[in-house]
Design a protein around this motif. Structure first.
Motif, PDB file in Angstrom:
ATOM      1  N   ALA A  60       0.840  -1.197   0.000  1.00  0.00           N
ATOM      2  CA  ALA A  60       0.000   0.000   0.000  1.00  0.00           C
ATOM      3  C   ALA A  60       0.880   1.254   0.000  1.00  0.00           C
ATOM      4  O   ALA A  60       1.969   1.260   0.573  1.00  0.00           O
ATOM      5  CB  ALA A  60      -0.914   0.001   1.214  1.00  0.00           C
ATOM      6  N   ILE A  61       0.388   2.302  -0.644  1.00  0.00           N
ATOM      7  CA  ILE A  61       1.123   3.567  -0.677  1.00  0.00           C
ATOM      8  C   ILE A  61       0.595   4.464   0.444  1.00  0.00           C
ATOM      9  O   ILE A  61      -0.614   4.692   0.545  1.00  0.00           O
ATOM     10  CB  ILE A  61       0.944   4.278  -2.031  1.00  0.00           C
ATOM     11  CG1 ILE A  61       1.485   3.394  -3.153  1.00  0.00           C
ATOM     12  CG2 ILE A  61       1.655   5.624  -2.028  1.00  0.00           C
ATOM     13  CD1 ILE A  61       1.273   3.979  -4.538  1.00  0.00           C
ATOM     14  N   ALA A  62       1.501   4.958   1.261  1.00  0.00           N
ATOM     15  CA  ALA A  62       1.123   5.809   2.387  1.00  0.00           C
ATOM     16  C   ALA A  62       1.992   7.065   2.392  1.00  0.00           C
ATOM     17  O   ALA A  62       3.116   7.057   1.887  1.00  0.00           O
ATOM     18  CB  ALA A  62       1.282   5.058   3.703  1.00  0.00           C
ATOM     19  N   THR A  63       1.444   8.103   2.966  1.00  0.00           N
ATOM     20  CA  THR A  63       2.210   9.333   3.109  1.00  0.00           C
ATOM     21  C   THR A  63       1.770  10.020   4.392  1.00  0.00           C
ATOM     22  O   THR A  63       0.757   9.641   5.000  1.00  0.00           O
ATOM     23  CB  THR A  63       2.017  10.259   1.899  1.00  0.00           C
ATOM     24  OG1 THR A  63       2.974  11.324   1.965  1.00  0.00           O
ATOM     25  CG2 THR A  63       0.611  10.847   1.870  1.00  0.00           C
ATOM     26  N   ALA A  64       2.526  11.021   4.801  1.00  0.00           N
ATOM     27  CA  ALA A  64       2.213  11.684   6.067  1.00  0.00           C
ATOM     28  C   ALA A  64       2.832  13.066   6.112  1.00  0.00           C
ATOM     29  O   ALA A  64       3.855  13.328   5.475  1.00  0.00           O
ATOM     30  CB  ALA A  64       2.728  10.850   7.243  1.00  0.00           C
ATOM     31  N   ALA A  65       2.175  13.942   6.879  1.00  0.00           N
ATOM     32  CA  ALA A  65       2.737  15.234   7.241  1.00  0.00           C
ATOM     33  C   ALA A  65       2.850  15.270   8.758  1.00  0.00           C
ATOM     34  O   ALA A  65       2.011  14.698   9.457  1.00  0.00           O
ATOM     35  CB  ALA A  65       1.847  16.368   6.752  1.00  0.00           C
ATOM     36  N   VAL A  66       3.903  15.916   9.237  1.00  0.00           N
ATOM     37  CA  VAL A  66       4.128  16.019  10.679  1.00  0.00           C
ATOM     38  C   VAL A  66       4.277  17.483  11.020  1.00  0.00           C
ATOM     39  O   VAL A  66       5.188  18.152  10.518  1.00  0.00           O
ATOM     40  CB  VAL A  66       5.398  15.244  11.102  1.00  0.00           C
ATOM     41  CG1 VAL A  66       5.608  15.364  12.605  1.00  0.00           C
ATOM     42  CG2 VAL A  66       5.304  13.779  10.683  1.00  0.00           C
ATOM     43  N   ASP A  67       3.374  17.999  11.837  1.00  0.00           N
ATOM     44  CA  ASP A  67       3.433  19.408  12.217  1.00  0.00           C
ATOM     45  C   ASP A  67       4.795  19.762  12.787  1.00  0.00           C
ATOM     46  O   ASP A  67       5.322  19.050  13.657  1.00  0.00           O
ATOM     47  CB  ASP A  67       2.354  19.706  13.261  1.00  0.00           C
ATOM     48  CG  ASP A  67       1.004  19.996  12.627  1.00  0.00           C
ATOM     49  OD1 ASP A  67       0.921  19.972  11.377  1.00  0.00           O
ATOM     50  OD2 ASP A  67       0.047  20.243  13.379  1.00  0.00           O
ATOM     51  N   GLY A  68       5.367  20.863  12.293  1.00  0.00           N
ATOM     52  CA  GLY A  68       6.622  21.360  12.820  1.00  0.00           C
ATOM     53  C   GLY A  68       7.866  20.737  12.234  1.00  0.00           C
ATOM     54  O   GLY A  68       8.957  21.270  12.386  1.00  0.00           O
TER      55      GLY A  68
END
Length: 321
Positions: free
Chosen positions: A110-118
């Motif tokens: 599966a393709i996953a992505t993420a953003a992390v505040d800061g």
């Protein structure tokens, strides 16, 4: 403490090289940059079959159960080839943050992505991902695609995410460990990208002529290329050291030192390679643009150089009274 790849790691790296070359080499990244993601997604599928996407997932959960040293080997090759896609997020960052079912999905391809505040405020390739996450206030949120942003790297499409649904609180230390792993993967990718730009520069210096001689014969250029060789040769052991310092008291300092050194080496390789190539290096048709953009983008991502230098300083300087 071993700073060299094992025979199994060398074989795995060679398998990655063969798969990328068989898929078209740098043309995969060039197509991705031009908006055709089909070759890159096909490559993603081949890597899933190889087990690469489950590298940091335990065998019990359907993964490879690989070590951080394995991670370094893999991401250096991905950087060398400029392979596009959210590999860092799927392989290095998220396995320690998601639930068991999602972790098994990641290992299966599966393709996953993420953003992390800061730290990483925009998610990479969010439109292609089936799993999108936003880390905010110590919790993991599902994310919906919001504003799209421009990256200096032509293969990186960024978008801000907005949280949706219920949030899952992260356990103590989970996010810090995941971010360290993401930083290590970025550092290894930068070493690989730097090695590729050095190889491209050396190859071109042998054939490009000025005043009837290959430019590689000029002493000033030799010294610049040697400086890149030295920078990369110093950065790689720091990356390996960081992989071996996991769970040690100086883990954070080792990760930051590796990220800073790898970023500086890759940026030096980018400047030197561009100077060797001259104006042709700027053109959209030349593959050098893939790594010229990747070096500054990854140097600034997953902790800027200032962030990592400050973390090293806090560790080595006396604490305030």
């Amino acid at each position: 403490m071993r700073f060299l790849p094992t025979e199994e790691q060398v074989a795995f790296a060679e398998a990655i090289d063969e798969i990328v070359d068989g898929a078209g080499g740098a043309d995969v990244a060039r197509s991705w940059a031009d908006g055709d993601t089909a070759p890159g997604l096909a490559l993603w599928g081949q890597f899933a079959e190889l087990g690469l996407l489950g590298l940091r997932v335990s065998e019990e959960s359907g993964g490879f159960g690989g070590t951080l040293s394995d991670l370094v080997v893999v991401f250096e090759r991905l950087g060398y080839h400029g392979v596009p896609g959210p590999y860092l997020e799927t392989v290095a960052l998220l396995p320690a943050l998601v639930d068991d079912d999602t972790r098994a999905d990641l290992a299966a391809g599966a393709i996953a992505t993420a953003a992390v505040d800061g730290t990483a405020p925009a998610a990479l390739d969010a439109a292609l991902a089936s799993h999108r996450y936003l880390v905010r206030d110590g919790a993991l949120h599902r994310g919906e695609i919001g504003e799209e942003l421009t990256s200096v790297a032509p293969t990186r499409r960024l978008a801000r995410l907005t949280p949706t649904g219920d949030a899952t609180p992260l356990g103590p230390g989970a996010l810090e460990a995941a971010l360290n792993e993401a930083s290590l993967a970025a550092a290894a990718t930068l070493v690989g990208a730097g090695e590729r730009m050095l190889a491209e520069a050396v190859s071109y210096a042998k054939v490009r002529e000025q005043f009837g001689r290959p430019i590689g014969e000029f002493q000033a250029l030799k010294h610049q290329l040697a400086d890149v060789r030295i920078a990369l040769s110093f950065a790689r052991p720091l990356v390996w050291n960081a992989a071996l310092r996991a769970d040690e008291p100086d883990e954070d300092r080792a990760i930051s030192a590796a990220k800073v050194a790898a970023g500086d080496a890759a940026l030096l390789a980018a400047r030197t390679s561009l100077q060797v190539h001259g104006a042709i290096g700027y053109t959209a048709e030349h593959t050098l643009r893939i790594w010229l953009g990747l070096a500054p983008a990854l140097s600034a991502a997953w902790g800027t150089p200032a962030f990592h230098r400050a973390r090293i300083a806090r560790d080595i300087l006396p604490k305030e009274r």
